[in-house]
Design a protein around this motif. Structure first.
Motif, PDB file in Angstrom:
ATOM      1  N   LYS A 105       2.088  25.787 -14.843  1.00  0.00           N
ATOM      2  CA  LYS A 105       3.572  24.962 -14.841  1.00  0.00           C
ATOM      3  C   LYS A 105       4.585  25.987 -14.409  1.00  0.00           C
ATOM      4  CE  LYS A 105       2.690  20.819 -17.116  1.00  0.00           C
ATOM      5  NZ  LYS A 105       2.916  19.997 -18.118  1.00  0.00           N
ATOM      6  N   LEU A 106       4.049  27.475 -14.487  1.00  0.00           N
ATOM      7  CA  LEU A 106       5.017  28.414 -13.888  1.00  0.00           C
ATOM      8  C   LEU A 106       5.237  28.282 -12.496  1.00  0.00           C
ATOM      9  CD1 LEU A 106       3.666  31.509 -15.357  1.00  0.00           C
ATOM     10  CD2 LEU A 106       5.237  30.095 -16.150  1.00  0.00           C
ATOM     11  N   SER A 107       6.466  28.672 -11.818  1.00  0.00           N
ATOM     12  CA  SER A 107       6.883  28.600 -10.582  1.00  0.00           C
ATOM     13  C   SER A 107       5.881  29.556  -9.740  1.00  0.00           C
ATOM     14  CB  SER A 107       8.264  29.064 -10.374  1.00  0.00           C
ATOM     15  OG  SER A 107       8.288  30.304 -10.265  1.00  0.00           O
ATOM     16  N   GLY A 108       5.862  29.431  -8.658  1.00  0.00           N
ATOM     17  CA  GLY A 108       4.886  30.325  -7.591  1.00  0.00           C
ATOM     18  C   GLY A 108       4.942  31.787  -7.792  1.00  0.00           C
ATOM     19  N   GLY A 109       6.463  32.200  -8.145  1.00  0.00           N
ATOM     20  CA  GLY A 109       6.465  33.672  -8.213  1.00  0.00           C
ATOM     21  C   GLY A 109       6.139  33.845  -9.594  1.00  0.00           C
ATOM     22  N   GLU A 110       6.302  33.348 -10.590  1.00  0.00           N
ATOM     23  CA  GLU A 110       5.840  33.472 -11.879  1.00  0.00           C
ATOM     24  C   GLU A 110       4.642  33.778 -12.161  1.00  0.00           C
ATOM     25  OE1 GLU A 110       9.794  31.423 -14.354  1.00  0.00           O
ATOM     26  OE2 GLU A 110       8.047  30.346 -13.804  1.00  0.00           O
ATOM     27  N   GLY A 149       5.268  35.475  -1.707  1.00  0.00           N
ATOM     28  CA  GLY A 149       6.209  34.471  -2.627  1.00  0.00           C
ATOM     29  C   GLY A 149       7.178  34.903  -3.562  1.00  0.00           C
ATOM     30  N   PHE A 206      13.103  22.848 -21.616  1.00  0.00           N
ATOM     31  CA  PHE A 206      13.579  23.951 -20.804  1.00  0.00           C
ATOM     32  C   PHE A 206      13.942  23.251 -19.390  1.00  0.00           C
ATOM     33  CE2 PHE A 206      12.030  26.058 -16.864  1.00  0.00           C
ATOM     34  CZ  PHE A 206      12.669  27.347 -17.256  1.00  0.00           C
ATOM     35  N   ALA A 250      14.609  23.317 -15.779  1.00  0.00           N
ATOM     36  CA  ALA A 250      14.201  23.861 -14.723  1.00  0.00           C
ATOM     37  C   ALA A 250      15.328  23.511 -13.542  1.00  0.00           C
ATOM     38  CB  ALA A 250      12.947  23.147 -14.119  1.00  0.00           C
ATOM     39  N   ASN A 257      12.353  33.849  -8.325  1.00  0.00           N
ATOM     40  CA  ASN A 257      11.357  33.094  -8.798  1.00  0.00           C
ATOM     41  C   ASN A 257      11.532  32.413 -10.057  1.00  0.00           C
ATOM     42  OD1 ASN A 257       9.823  35.777  -7.613  1.00  0.00           O
ATOM     43  ND2 ASN A 257       9.415  33.816  -6.804  1.00  0.00           N
ATOM     44  N   GLY A 258      10.938  30.891 -10.130  1.00  0.00           N
ATOM     45  CA  GLY A 258      11.251  30.207 -11.143  1.00  0.00           C
ATOM     46  C   GLY A 258      12.826  29.518 -11.374  1.00  0.00           C
ATOM     47  N   GLY A 288      13.850  27.155  -9.583  1.00  0.00           N
ATOM     48  CA  GLY A 288      13.892  25.670  -9.443  1.00  0.00           C
ATOM     49  C   GLY A 288      13.767  25.080  -8.089  1.00  0.00           C
ATOM     50  N   THR A 290      11.263  24.731  -5.883  1.00  0.00           N
ATOM     51  CA  THR A 290       9.996  23.619  -5.627  1.00  0.00           C
ATOM     52  C   THR A 290      10.560  22.386  -6.710  1.00  0.00           C
ATOM     53  OG1 THR A 290       8.683  25.473  -5.346  1.00  0.00           O
ATOM     54  CG2 THR A 290       7.549  23.529  -5.858  1.00  0.00           C
ATOM     55  N   THR A 291      10.888  22.687  -7.774  1.00  0.00           N
ATOM     56  CA  THR A 291      11.226  21.630  -8.477  1.00  0.00           C
ATOM     57  C   THR A 291      12.482  20.785  -8.065  1.00  0.00           C
ATOM     58  OG1 THR A 291      10.904  22.926 -10.421  1.00  0.00           O
ATOM     59  CG2 THR A 291      11.782  20.971 -10.956  1.00  0.00           C
ATOM     60  N   GLU A 321       8.525  27.196   1.634  1.00  0.00           N
ATOM     61  CA  GLU A 321       8.114  28.468   2.055  1.00  0.00           C
ATOM     62  C   GLU A 321       7.163  28.322   3.157  1.00  0.00           C
ATOM     63  OE1 GLU A 321       6.926  31.211  -0.933  1.00  0.00           O
ATOM     64  OE2 GLU A 321       8.109  30.213  -2.646  1.00  0.00           O
ATOM     65  N   HIS A 345      11.520  32.726   1.213  1.00  0.00           N
ATOM     66  CA  HIS A 345      11.659  34.131   0.417  1.00  0.00           C
ATOM     67  C   HIS A 345      11.934  35.251   1.642  1.00  0.00           C
ATOM     68  CE1 HIS A 345      11.609  33.421  -3.566  1.00  0.00           C
ATOM     69  NE2 HIS A 345      10.430  32.751  -3.519  1.00  0.00           N
TER      70      HIS A 345
HETATM   71  N1  LIG Z   1       5.632  20.594 -15.043  1.00  0.00           N
HETATM   72  C1  LIG Z   1       6.482  21.838 -15.564  1.00  0.00           C
HETATM   73  N2  LIG Z   1       6.321  21.690 -16.762  1.00  0.00           N
HETATM   74  C2  LIG Z   1       7.047  22.785 -17.310  1.00  0.00           C
HETATM   75  N3  LIG Z   1       7.842  23.842 -16.509  1.00  0.00           N
HETATM   76  C3  LIG Z   1       7.781  23.616 -15.383  1.00  0.00           C
HETATM   77  C4  LIG Z   1       7.089  22.761 -14.838  1.00  0.00           C
HETATM   78  N4  LIG Z   1       7.315  22.537 -13.342  1.00  0.00           N
HETATM   79  C5  LIG Z   1       8.155  23.922 -13.179  1.00  0.00           C
HETATM   80  N5  LIG Z   1       8.470  24.487 -14.485  1.00  0.00           N
HETATM   81  C6  LIG Z   1       8.970  25.611 -14.633  1.00  0.00           C
HETATM   82  O1  LIG Z   1      10.478  25.290 -13.887  1.00  0.00           O
HETATM   83  C7  LIG Z   1      10.883  26.398 -13.379  1.00  0.00           C
HETATM   84  C8  LIG Z   1      11.344  26.237 -11.939  1.00  0.00           C
HETATM   85  O2  LIG Z   1      10.210  26.436 -11.253  1.00  0.00           O
HETATM   86  P1  LIG Z   1       9.958  26.056  -9.681  1.00  0.00           P
HETATM   87  O3  LIG Z   1       8.547  25.930  -9.345  1.00  0.00           O
HETATM   88  O4  LIG Z   1      10.884  24.942  -9.177  1.00  0.00           O
HETATM   89  O5  LIG Z   1      10.638  27.485  -9.225  1.00  0.00           O
HETATM   90  P2  LIG Z   1      10.798  28.074  -7.739  1.00  0.00           P
HETATM   91  O6  LIG Z   1      12.199  28.243  -7.622  1.00  0.00           O
HETATM   92  O7  LIG Z   1      10.113  26.993  -6.876  1.00  0.00           O
HETATM   93  O8  LIG Z   1      10.194  29.439  -7.960  1.00  0.00           O
HETATM   94  P3  LIG Z   1       9.278  30.285  -6.678  1.00  0.00           P
HETATM   95  O9  LIG Z   1      10.163  30.806  -5.854  1.00  0.00           O
HETATM   96  O10 LIG Z   1       8.426  31.428  -7.584  1.00  0.00           O
HETATM   97  O11 LIG Z   1       8.272  29.280  -6.274  1.00  0.00           O
HETATM   98  C9  LIG Z   1       9.881  27.486 -13.754  1.00  0.00           C
HETATM   99  O12 LIG Z   1      10.277  28.184 -14.833  1.00  0.00           O
HETATM  100  C10 LIG Z   1       8.530  26.843 -14.039  1.00  0.00           C
HETATM  101  O13 LIG Z   1       7.798  27.475 -15.202  1.00  0.00           O
END
Ligand SMILES: Nc1ncnc2c1ncn2[C@@H]1O[C@H](COP(=O)(O)OP(=O)(O)OP(=O)(O)O)[C@@H](O)[C@H]1O
Ligand SMILES: Nc1ncnc2c1ncn2[C@@H]1O[C@H](COP(=O)(O)OP(=O)(O)OP(=O)(O)O)[C@@H](O)[C@H]1O
Ligand SMILES: [Mg+2]
Ligand SMILES: [Mg+2]
Lengths: 287, 382, 322, 248, 251
Positions: D148-153, D178, E19, E21, E41-42, E44, E46-47, E175, E206
């Motif tokens: 559930k972490l984001s791609g970068g995490e 990424g 949390f 996002a 990263n993280g 939000g 992709t969310t 991306e 990125h």
């Molecule tokens: N289904 C989920 N349940 C709990 N937490 C989540 C879920 N999906 C994403 N997250 C959390 O939400 C945050 C945002 O995630 P997201 O994938 O949107 O990041 P991002 O901006 O796309 O990052 P990246 O550039 O690394 O891809 C992250 O901290 C992630 O751990």
């Protein structure tokens, strides 16, 4: 009302068999991604091994409780090494069919040599007799089954969910290559896990030998119900299958009281309902 | 006249009924052929066997193929009522001979009777009647039924109920359980609570053995209630063990240890069995049935390959053999012979590995089986 | 789930031509059966199962959905046809229609319940539904419990074809099979089939392209269930009985097996698989007790050594899609 | 010019003893022959970067060293020990750690379990608090499910988890993919620091700008072979050639 | 207003078990622009995409697309309205050929996708259009290659071609350059530039040089919230953006 208590208790006893069996199945599915159709046959082997230990080797129930799971577990590990191993990474279906084939072979061979009506196995002397609980007569042996399986279930749960070994196992399910590249001998670990799951089945077999007939087909029909338990609990979820196992026993017990004709069906009704509300079972992780 | 005969032993070779029929039935048929002495008189008699796997469609497919391709004249055994009835239709269509020994359903000689069919050994009516009557007379006047929830169980329960009430007993309750239930404790608790003197087990096979075993565990017999197994075979008793089974009452039409003749036959038979088991009543029925069939052929002077004709001949001759003694085949195809009420011995009374039964009573054939006046068989209304 | 059918080759026009050629050969061979002395009832039975397996294969091989309850369609159609023929006295063609309609209705209900579940959960919910149905049929009076419906009249199809004549029956069954087979073949190679394949390949992507994937899976389920029902209705004429075996889960398992032995996701695989398994049951019957052991060994060997199934291995060898 | 000559020439310039020696490494995926004789060396304490276009065989090279490619041939010596026949768990226990390009985060494990998963193979791994200093995101999401972490995490977690094990030879496959520029810089610093602490690092990178901030030496992979190699000091002189190789 | 902004969100929020996002995001995407979404990263991103395309349900907030409230719609329906996404991990139909991949998308609009009784040769009428699209993204030579066998960068291109086949009004690209070699990056960047003439594009990326060259406007997201918005040149001067995203080294 008294009758109802009695039914609840009896249900719990049956539940402990479901829990033990589905636990082994869940361990194997969760860790190896194999739907072990041979589980019923291995359960049956557990009972047979106990029978042989007693009748050929004069080894009593208590030793059988320890030895039968080990013996059947080793048999399972041989199966894993020689056959199941080759299926890693393939679809569930293949594992299911392979183990189905194995179940047919094992059951067929036993049937050939021991017929289908079964063999007697007596309750050990220490556990004979019963207690009058006021609302029912509880055979001591049944009480022992509940307590013992509860302990085994919780111990297994702890091992898999709370220890590092469990983390390896879960990780190896997803990506064995990578886990191996971290320095863990995954194939050996998988073999041992299969042995563990199979051992649990055999243990249930030994436990049931004094209650049920030791029959080659004793596991054949049970397996479908046990599958259902695992699915309702959420495939691969250890706690899910333990809880569902016990709960199903109770629900089935109640059905036997109120509408006995449906007691074999209630599990499937339950499964449909649960899956309709929660598509991945009660505690299932998302696919 | 054509003197070739082909016998098909169709049984459950690997499932639930394999022990009481199965390979033993094939053996019994073989022995019947040998004992008939027809080979010496120029007859050529072959036996083939098949496994119907308890599936009606497999059973009918095999039967049909046997008639069409293998030119089988007679099919014997066929345990499992569902398969037995399905095969009954095929045999009638093909005008073969059907000597059923393994199936319990009394329909074979009742609603679904056929001019090609002879039903040997036993049926649900006889079991219910004999056991029920004997137990009520012995004081077991209140009954609770544990019934397997399908047609066979219902038939047993219905027939027994009729006998029990006719003899002044009463039914205090019952519970229907699904087929192949591994655990009976719930049901046994209900039976216990009913305080009935007799708990009638209207089920079969693994269900019966498990019930009996678990009843012992719950102290049912010790508590003063009596179990009546309405259908129990020698092999079931073996499986339960005398320790648990002792004191059970039930009916069979054959037991290996009845007299010198049965003992002699059983000795020869068990010598050829893999596990040295003596014959069950089903296997004995196959033997007797085949013997009688061959006698009828011999009397006809050859094999006319006409089922109806042969069965008519069989019906016209009284039956007599070493295993069932004297008897007859009624117009509806029902073979009539003695039925025996047995009790299982205590372990201390048993002198050998298969020494299980004490004879408690004998019921004459015409008392035990469905009276012709009650039969709905169409053959009777000519 | 993708590993199941990773070997599927893209269907090119050449592949279509290969398949048509094989189809014509198959049809001719089957049509010649009555002249060869091969026992026609065996072939008829196998044809019914072959059609069932093909219908099942439509769902798994092309839709990626493993139904573990396909026997419910076979059995339901069987019971309904049998009842219609025997109790209502309908002519054969209407009897078949009743059975197929019942399977159609059943597949709509069960499809609606199951289609949204994923992977193994889909398999299990279909299994559960079929078990439910099994118990219903065990209890329902019209099925006659474990005795089944026996002695079903075969009658005259369209008033002229006397189905009690084995040869006539054979050609009717063959015609039914070929029709069903061609329909499945067409479905696979239709615009709908293309969408189905893409859903199997990557469902998320298909959704993002605007496909309401559940609808497609549902249609596939209904088509497959209805065709399986058609097989069940045909089977009634061959076996002349309808029994619980046809709804039991072991029958569903057998269908999976037939498809796998023949080759999952291949067009002809299920047909071959059905013949192999039915032949096995027939010819192993004389081995008595060893039947299950032999069957078990065959599954094991099949899974371990030729996982693509008979046709799958052949297709793979020639790099053709069959 | 034979391949070995290219490979050895720059190696002489580097510090420390030779820790990894790859000779004529070949590898196959099923039928397809991917590596056609790779030759290169890595010396203790240096950062070596493999460059190359998509599909050149960089990842395959790392996987072959790690022993997770079905069929491989040639020679790979780690600390003078031949490991081409060893299984990957043995190789890992000798002190090689691998961070795969697809990250390989386990969905059924939470972040903490993912982090603690690889067993410690020897002393000297980074303690947890240092890891959290490097990647504060991880500390915050410690109890989330891994995927559930984001791609970068996920990328951070993948790197973090092998720093704990004490393996002194790290193979990082595109660790910056990424990631946000801030994090990339941090990873750059981390790599520099690991190097100071005596880690040896074999890096695969597309992001040439990043690689140039950390690498001591470069090898260029093309069509399953090493076609060139030079040290960081020779970089400027080789820039044109590099542009041609990589199509920058 | 609805004409100027094709997509608008108000108070868009997504909470995962406590949390946040994505929190209270107000985004306005101008019709015909290339709008970049960047952030650590993280953050939000992709969310956000998942929320916009309905792969996730927002915990709160509203999404307006072409002036219509799409907050409660199903993903497939959103796609049907011309709002189409690509995935962070490349998504193609692996065992279909490139041509078939594109055809699947073309087929959707033409209403024959439930026809199970017709031959698929009716789909051949889409071949020309499919080839054209493949040509646009430089994949003509791969038309009959199964997607699995294509190099990574080409798969991304194929994904874009498939998306274009839907004739969308707005594309969300997550991306698009990730994991691509320089060569391919340039190609795809050029492609995006080219198609932006017809479509509105919202993308996460990125790779700063790509973002700098392509985007008309950039929204910076951190910790689920909008930190800043503006042109690349403005943002590089913004200290907060530097700290949160670009890093110290950036001029
Ligand atoms: N289904 C989920 N349940 C709990 N937490 C989540 C879920 N999906 C994403 N997250 C959390 O939400 C945050 C945002 O995630 P997201 O994938 O949107 O990041 P991002 O901006 O796309 O990052 P990246 O550039 O690394 O891809 C992250 O901290 C992630 O751990
Ligand atoms: N599992 C596989 N099966 C078959 N071929 C593969 C597999 N993985 C990679 N390949 C092929 O092997 C070649 C080298 O792949 P590799 O992953 O080593 O490239 P790379 O240099 O790491 O590229 P990238 O920069 O894209 O990561 C490519 O042509 C690729 O298509
Ligand atoms: Mg790579
Ligand atoms: Mg992202």
């Amino acid at each position: 009302m008294q009758a109802l208590y009695a039914q609840l208790l009896v249900g719990l006893i049956n539940g402990s068999f479901y829990a033990l069996l589905s636990l082994g199945l869940a361990v194997i599915f969760g860790m190896l991604n194999i739907i072990n159709f041979a589980h019923g046959a291995l359960y049956m082997m557990g009972a047979f091994v106990a029978y042989f230990l007693l009748n050929l080797g004069g080894i009593n129930y208590w030793w059988a409780l320890l030895l039968a799971p080990i013996i059947v577990g080793i048999f399972g590990m041989i199966l894993e090494r020689t056959m199941l191993q080759w299926l890693t990474g393939l679809d569930h279906l293949y594992g299911l069919l392979l183990t189905f084939g194995i179940a047919l072979i094992v059951q067929g061979v036993f049937q050939n040599y021991f017929g289908s009506s079964g063999l007697p196995y007596a309750i050990p002397d220490q556990l004979k007799g019963g207690m009058n609980l006021g609302f029912m007569f509880l055979p001591i042996y049944r009480g022992w089954v509940v307590v013992f399986s509860l302990v085994v279930c919780l111990a297994t749960w702890y091992l898999i969910e709370k220890t590092q070994l469990g983390a390896y196992l879960r990780a190896a399910t997803e990506n064995p290559t990578l886990v191996r590249a971290f320095g863990i001998n995954v194939p050996r670990m998988i073999t041992l896990t299969y042995g563990l799951g199979v051992g649990l089945a055999a243990l249930a077999g030994v436990l049931s030998a004094p209650i049920n007939q030791v029959r080659p087909l004793m596991g054949a029909d049970l397996i479908i119900v046990v599958f259902a338990v695992v699915v309702i609990g959420g495939m691969g979820s250890i706690m899910g299958s333990i809880i569902t196992g016990f709960a199903l026993g109770v629900i089935e017990g109640l059905t036997k009281y109120f509408y006995p004709e449906a007691s074999n069906t209630v599990v499937f009704v339950l499964m449909v309902l649960v899956l309709l509300v929660k598509p991945t079972g009660l505690t299932g992780r998302a696919a | 006249q054509d003197k070739t005969v082909k016998i098909g032993a169709l049984s459950d070779q690997s499932g639930l009924y394999a022990d009481l029929g199965g390979p033993g039935s094939t053996l019994a048929a073989q022995m019947a052929v040998e004992d008939s002495g027809l080979a010496a008189k120029g007859w050529k008699i072959d036996i083939i066997s098949g496994d119907h796997q308890n599936k009606p469609d497999i059973g009918t497919a095999i039967a049909r193929q046997w008639f069409d391709v293998d030119k089988v004249d007679v099919i014997v055994d066929v345990p499992n009522s569902g398969v037995a009835l399905a095969v009954n239709n095929v045999i009638k269509e093909k005008n073969g001979v059907y000597i059923n020994s393994g199936a319990a359903t009394s329909d074979l000689t009742n609603a679904q009777c056929s001019p090609n069919t002879v039903h040997w050994t036993y049926d649900t009516y006889m079991l219910a009647h004999t056991t029920g009557q004997a137990l009520v007379k012995a004081g077991g006047d209140s009954w609770f039924f544990l019934t397997a929830d399908y047609a066979f169980g219902a038939a047993l329960e219905r027939d027994t109920t009729a006998v029990v009430t006719a003899n002044g007993g009463k039914i205090v309750g019952g519970v229907k359980h699904p087929l192949n239930t591994p655990d009976f404790s719930s049901f046994l608790l209900q039976a216990q609570a009913s305080k009935a003197k007799i708990i009638g087990l209207a089920n079969a096979g693994g269900d019966t053995t498990n019930t009996i075993k678990q009843a012992a565990e719950f102290g049912i017999v010790k508590g003063g209630q009596k179990l009546a197994a309405l259908l129990l075979f020698l092999t079931d008793v073996k499986a339960i063990g005398l320790e648990t089974a002792q004191g059970l009452n039930f009916t069979e039409t054959f037991y290996w240890d009845m007299d010198d003749k049965t003992r002699a036959f059983s000795k020869r038979f068990s010598g050829k069995m893999k596990n040295s088991a003596p014959p069950t009543m089903v296997q004995a029925g196959v033997y007797a049935g085949v013997r009688h069939y061959l006698k009828a052929l011999e009397a006809l002077g050859g094999n006319p390959h006409d089922g109806v004709k042969v069965v008519e001949k069989m019906k016209s001759m009284p039956t007599e053999d070493d295993l069932f003694g004297k008897g007859e085949i009624q117009p509806n195809g029902r073979t009539i012979h003695n039925a025996y009420l047995f009790e299982v011995k205590k372990p201390s009374e048993s002198k050998g590995p298969w020494d299980f039964y004490k004879l408690v009573g004998t019921v004459a054939g015409d008392q035990a089986f469905t009276p012709l006046s009650e039969s709905k068989c169409a053959l009777l209304k000519k | 789930m993708t590993t199941l059918t990773d070997d599927t080759l893209p269907t090119t026009p050449r592949a279509m031509r290969d398949e048509m050629t094989v189809f014509v050969v198959m049809a001719l061979l089957l049509a010649a059966v009555p002249f060869t002395g091969v026992y026609p009832f065996f072939v008829m039975q196998a044809l019914c199962f072959a059609l069932l397996a093909c219908a099942f294969n439509l769902l798994i091989g092309y839709g990626g959905l493993l139904s573990f309850g396909h026997a419910m369609f076979l059995g339901t159609a069987g019971y309904c046809s049998a009842h219609a023929l025997k109790v209502w006295g309908l002519p054969p063609e209407l009897g078949i229609l009743v059975g197929v309609a019942a399977a159609f209705a059943l597949s709509i209900v069960t499809g609606y319940i199951s289609i949204r579940r994923q992977g193994i959960y889909f398999s299990m919910i279909t299994l559960a539904l079929s078990q439910l149905l099994y118990f219903i049929y065990l209890q329902a009076p019209f099925t006659h419990g474990e005795d089944g419906i026996q002695g079903i009249p075969q009658g005259h199809m369209f008033g002229v074809l006397d189905l009690s004549k084995p040869t006539v029956l054979y050609y009717v069954v063959l015609a039914g099979f070929l029709a069903g087979f061609l329909l499945i073949f067409r479905i696979i190679n239709s615009p709908f089939g293309e969408v189905l394949k893409s859903i199997r390949e990557n469902e998320q992507r298909a959704i993002s392209l605007g496909y309401r994937t559940d609808h497609y899976k549902f249609l596939a389920f209904v088509l497959s269930g209805t065709l399986a029902g058609f097989a069940g209705s045909l089977k009634v004429f061959v076996a002349q009985n309808a029994s619980l075996t046809d709804v039991h889960w072991t029958m569903s398992g057998e269908v999976v097996l037939m498809t796998l032995v023949g080759g999952l996701g291949t067009i002809f695989g299920p047909v071959v698989g059905a013949f192999v398994i039915i032949a096995m049951q027939q010819y192993l019957a004389s081995f008595g007790q060893w039947v299950t052991v032999i069957q078990g060994s065959i599954f094991v060997i099949c899974v371990l050594t030729f996982r693509r199934g008979v046709i799958g291995e052949i297709a793979h060898y020639f790099r053709r899609s069959l | 010019m034979p391949d070995t000559a290219i490979a050895e020439a720059p190696a002489k310039a580097a510090t420390g003893g030779n820790i990894l020696q790859v000779r004529n490494l070949e590898a196959w995926y099923g039928e397809s022959h991917i590596l056609h004789g790779i030759n290169f060396d890595v010396n203790a304490g240096e950062v070596v970067t493999l460059l190359g276009r998509n599909g050149a065989g960089k990842t395959t090279t790392l996987k072959s060293i790690m022993g997770i490619i079905g069929k491989r041939a040639g020679s790979v010596k780690f600390n003078n020990q031949e490991i081409i026949r060893a299984t990957s768990d043995k190789i890992a226990r000798m002190g090689i750690a691998f961070c795969p390009e697809e990250r390989g985060i386990f969905a059924s494990l939470d972040v903490r379990e993912n982090l603690m998963l690889p067993p410690v193979v020897r002393e000297g791994g980074l303690p947890l608090d240092q890891i959290f200093d490097l990647f504060p995101n991880l500390k915050e999401r410690l109890n989330s499910q891994g995927t559930k972490l984001s791609g970068g995490e996920q990328q951070m977690l993948a790197i973090a988890r092998i720093l704990r094990t004490g393996a002194s030879f790290l193979m990082l496959d595109e660790p910056t993919e990424g990631l946000a520029p801030v994090i990339i810089q941090q990873i750059g610093h981390t790599i520099a620091r690991l190097k100071r602490e005596g880690f040896t690092i074999l890096l695969v990178e597309q992001n040439f700008r990043f690689a140039s901030t950390v690498a001591d030496r470069y090898y260029v992979v093309e069509h399953g072979k090493i076609i060139d190699g030079f040290s960081n000091s020779e970089l400027a002189a080789n820039m044109d050639k590099l542009h041609a190789y990589l199509g920058v | 207003m609805a004409d100027e902004f094709i997509l608008e969100t108000e108070g868009l929020t997504k909470e995962f078990a406590g949390f946040f996002a994505v929190r209270d995001v107000a985004l306005k995407v101008r019709r015909g622009s290339i709008h970049a979404l960047i952030g650590p990263n993280g953050a939000g991103k992709t969310t956000c995409f998942n929320l916009l395309t309905k792969f996730l349900k927002p915990s709160a907030g509203k999404i307006l697309y072409k002036g219509q409230d799409i907050t409660a719609m199903a993903p497939a329906d959103v796609a049907r309205m011309g709002l189409v996404r690509s995935f962070q991990i490349s998504a193609v139909f692996p065992h279909l050929t490139a041509l078939e991949n594109v055809r699947v998308a073309l087929q959707r609009q033409h209403g024959s996708s439930f026809d199970f009784w017709r031959s698929k040769s009716v789909l051949n009428r889409f071949n020309d259009r499919a080839r054209e699209l493949l040509n646009d993204v430089g994949l003509s030579e791969f038309a009959n290659t199964p997607a699995v066998e294509m190099p990574y960068g080409r798969k991304r291109a194929l994904e874009i071609a498939t998306t274009l086949a839907l004739d969308p009004e707005m594309m969300l690209l997550d991306e698009p350059m990730a994991g691509m070699g320089h060569e391919d990056i340039d190609k795809i960047a050029a492609l995006i530039k080219r198609i932006s003439a017809k479509y509105t594009i919202l993308m996460v990326e990125h790779n700063l040089s790509v973002v700098a060259n392509l985007s008309d406007i950039i929204t910076v997201l951190t910790r689920g919230q909008v930190l800043a918005q503006g042109h690349y040149s403005e943002l590089t001067k913004d200290e907060r953006v530097k700290e949160a995203y670009l890093g110290a080294g950036h001029a």
